[in-house]
Design an enzyme around this catalytic site. Structure first.
Site, mmCIF file in Angstrom:
data_model
loop_
_atom_site.group_PDB
_atom_site.id
_atom_site.type_symbol
_atom_site.label_atom_id
_atom_site.label_comp_id
_atom_site.label_asym_id
_atom_site.label_seq_id
_atom_site.Cartn_x
_atom_site.Cartn_y
_atom_site.Cartn_z
ATOM 1 N N ALA A 35 83.248 47.230 39.571
ATOM 2 C CA ALA A 35 81.777 47.156 38.918
ATOM 3 C C ALA A 35 81.413 46.623 37.185
ATOM 4 O O ALA A 35 82.445 47.350 36.476
ATOM 5 C CB ALA A 35 80.838 48.238 38.892
ATOM 6 N N ASP A 36 80.683 46.139 36.668
ATOM 7 C CA ASP A 36 80.457 45.563 35.146
ATOM 8 C C ASP A 36 79.674 46.729 34.735
ATOM 9 O O ASP A 36 78.797 47.349 35.914
ATOM 10 C CB ASP A 36 80.605 43.820 34.777
ATOM 11 C CG ASP A 36 79.293 43.488 35.883
ATOM 12 O OD1 ASP A 36 78.328 44.224 36.276
ATOM 13 O OD2 ASP A 36 79.604 42.820 35.475
ATOM 14 N N SER A 37 78.664 46.683 33.612
ATOM 15 C CA SER A 37 78.210 47.362 32.917
ATOM 16 C C SER A 37 76.208 47.324 34.374
ATOM 17 O O SER A 37 76.384 48.449 34.323
ATOM 18 C CB SER A 37 77.755 47.741 31.872
ATOM 19 O OG SER A 37 77.707 46.229 31.232
#
Length: 79
Positions: A35-37
């Site tokens: 997951a990214d920000s």
């Protein structure tokens, strides 16, 4: 449906994961599920809406695994 199952489903939808067995309570949201920000921001917003929580930025930084998220939601969700 348990909190874990709801969280698992929401994460799978956001991250495009078709195999729910890849999302366990021990899964690290960043290292394991990539997951990214932006994904995390959207997920936290969706958890707030779904469970009636309000996850602060400070608390969000402590939530590393799916199990951490489930425990937090269970402790803070609106009844």
């Amino acid at each position: 449906m348990t909190t874990f199952e709801k969280v698992q489903k929401m994460i799978a939808e956001q991250l495009g994961i078709n195999d729910l067995s890849k999302i366990t309570e021990d899964s690290d949201i960043i290292a394991d599920l990539e997951a990214d920000s932006l994904d995390i921001f959207i997920l936290l917003s969706n958890f707030d809406k779904e469970f009636g929580t309000s996850i602060s930025d400070e608390d969000a930084m402590k939530l590393k695994t799916i199990g951490d998220i489930v425990k937090y939601v269970d402790a803070h969700k609106a009844e």
